[in-house]
Design a protein around this motif. Sequence first.
Motif, mmCIF file in Angstrom:
data_model
loop_
_atom_site.group_PDB
_atom_site.id
_atom_site.type_symbol
_atom_site.label_atom_id
_atom_site.label_comp_id
_atom_site.label_asym_id
_atom_site.label_seq_id
_atom_site.Cartn_x
_atom_site.Cartn_y
_atom_site.Cartn_z
ATOM 1 N N UNK A 1 6.141 4.433 6.609
ATOM 2 C CA UNK A 1 5.698 5.219 7.754
ATOM 3 C C UNK A 1 6.312 6.598 7.671
ATOM 4 N N UNK A 2 5.455 7.583 7.462
ATOM 5 C CA UNK A 2 5.899 8.966 7.451
ATOM 6 C C UNK A 2 5.992 9.475 8.876
ATOM 7 N N UNK A 3 6.810 10.489 9.104
ATOM 8 C CA UNK A 3 6.945 11.031 10.466
ATOM 9 C C UNK A 3 5.599 11.444 11.048
ATOM 10 N N UNK A 4 5.295 10.946 12.238
ATOM 11 C CA UNK A 4 4.071 11.306 12.922
ATOM 12 C C UNK A 4 2.814 10.664 12.385
ATOM 13 N N UNK A 5 2.962 9.729 11.446
ATOM 14 C CA UNK A 5 1.793 9.096 10.848
ATOM 15 C C UNK A 5 1.837 7.589 11.050
ATOM 16 N N UNK A 6 0.670 6.963 10.863
ATOM 17 C CA UNK A 6 0.595 5.524 10.975
ATOM 18 C C UNK A 6 1.189 4.863 9.730
ATOM 19 N N UNK A 7 1.606 3.633 9.895
ATOM 20 C CA UNK A 7 2.128 2.890 8.761
ATOM 21 C C UNK A 7 1.059 2.700 7.696
ATOM 22 N N UNK A 8 1.497 2.705 6.449
ATOM 23 C CA UNK A 8 0.602 2.589 5.307
ATOM 24 C C UNK A 8 1.180 1.557 4.346
ATOM 25 N N UNK A 9 0.392 0.541 4.025
ATOM 26 C CA UNK A 9 0.827 -0.421 3.009
ATOM 27 C C UNK A 9 0.653 0.225 1.646
ATOM 28 N N UNK A 10 1.706 0.262 0.853
ATOM 29 C CA UNK A 10 1.630 0.923 -0.441
ATOM 30 C C UNK A 10 1.607 -0.049 -1.613
ATOM 31 N N UNK A 11 2.117 -1.261 -1.407
ATOM 32 C CA UNK A 11 2.117 -2.228 -2.514
ATOM 33 C C UNK A 11 2.340 -3.621 -1.963
ATOM 34 N N UNK A 12 1.886 -4.619 -2.710
ATOM 35 C CA UNK A 12 2.162 -6.005 -2.334
ATOM 36 C C UNK A 12 2.142 -6.867 -3.596
ATOM 37 N N UNK A 13 2.740 -8.049 -3.451
ATOM 38 C CA UNK A 13 2.766 -9.010 -4.549
ATOM 39 C C UNK A 13 2.376 -10.362 -3.991
ATOM 40 N N UNK A 14 1.476 -11.048 -4.662
ATOM 41 C CA UNK A 14 0.931 -12.287 -4.119
ATOM 42 C C UNK A 14 1.840 -13.467 -4.436
ATOM 43 N N UNK A 15 1.525 -14.580 -3.807
ATOM 44 C CA UNK A 15 2.354 -15.773 -3.917
ATOM 45 C C UNK A 15 2.037 -16.554 -5.176
ATOM 46 N N UNK A 16 0.778 -16.890 -5.322
ATOM 47 C CA UNK A 16 0.400 -17.894 -6.307
ATOM 48 C C UNK A 16 0.544 -17.430 -7.750
ATOM 49 N N UNK A 17 0.115 -16.208 -8.013
ATOM 50 C CA UNK A 17 0.077 -15.765 -9.405
ATOM 51 C C UNK A 17 0.842 -14.479 -9.672
ATOM 52 N N UNK A 18 1.516 -13.972 -8.645
ATOM 53 C CA UNK A 18 2.322 -12.775 -8.837
ATOM 54 C C UNK A 18 1.529 -11.507 -9.049
ATOM 55 N N UNK A 19 0.228 -11.558 -8.728
ATOM 56 C CA UNK A 19 -0.576 -10.346 -8.881
ATOM 57 C C UNK A 19 -0.096 -9.275 -7.914
ATOM 58 N N UNK A 20 -0.261 -8.044 -8.341
ATOM 59 C CA UNK A 20 0.217 -6.920 -7.549
ATOM 60 C C UNK A 20 -0.934 -5.989 -7.205
ATOM 61 N N UNK A 21 -0.765 -5.281 -6.121
ATOM 62 C CA UNK A 21 -1.728 -4.269 -5.688
ATOM 63 C C UNK A 21 -0.978 -3.015 -5.282
ATOM 64 N N UNK A 22 -1.649 -1.876 -5.457
ATOM 65 C CA UNK A 22 -1.044 -0.593 -5.116
ATOM 66 C C UNK A 22 -2.064 0.300 -4.424
ATOM 67 N N UNK A 23 -1.563 1.065 -3.462
ATOM 68 C CA UNK A 23 -2.396 2.101 -2.868
ATOM 69 C C UNK A 23 -2.637 3.190 -3.912
ATOM 70 N N UNK A 24 -3.766 3.858 -3.799
ATOM 71 C CA UNK A 24 -4.081 4.918 -4.760
ATOM 72 C C UNK A 24 -3.009 6.005 -4.778
ATOM 73 N N UNK A 25 -2.391 6.226 -3.631
ATOM 74 C CA UNK A 25 -1.402 7.298 -3.516
ATOM 75 C C UNK A 25 -0.145 7.040 -4.345
ATOM 76 N N UNK A 26 0.096 5.787 -4.740
ATOM 77 C CA UNK A 26 1.312 5.470 -5.482
ATOM 78 C C UNK A 26 1.038 4.829 -6.835
ATOM 79 N N UNK B 1 8.077 -5.783 -7.937
ATOM 80 C CA UNK B 1 8.448 -6.944 -8.743
ATOM 81 C C UNK B 1 9.242 -7.910 -7.874
ATOM 82 N N UNK B 2 9.401 -9.111 -8.396
ATOM 83 C CA UNK B 2 10.078 -10.153 -7.622
ATOM 84 C C UNK B 2 11.045 -10.885 -8.530
#
Length: 126
Positions: A39-64, A71-72
Amino acid sequence: QLQLVESGGGLVQPGGSLRLSCAASGFTLDDYAIGWIRQAPGKEREAVSCISVSDGRTKYADSVKGRFTISRDNAKNTVYLQMNSLKPEDTGVYYCAADTVFGQCVIKSYRGYDAWGQGTQVTVSS
């Protein structure tokens, strides 16, 4: 009691790197999808990355994409966010969060994450 604790934030110059850590207690991290949300100042929260449970797949926002790596380490029950080539627009409070209900790795929205840490401040400035 389920708890997430972030660490590793700080002040860094543009182009620098930081590694954030998210340590879990009260549950096993690989039972749930884990996301990093900022969450940047004055802005809404933004999900930038995540890692899944079953297979460890990852996702990223275009900005990052290409700069951040999630990693886990199951042995340490910790999720990391390696951030390289940092930019001033990466400044904000970074939270790790778990989806304990559906276990979904989602970056289109942060609202599915129901267990949150307290956040760690990242400031990118010269």
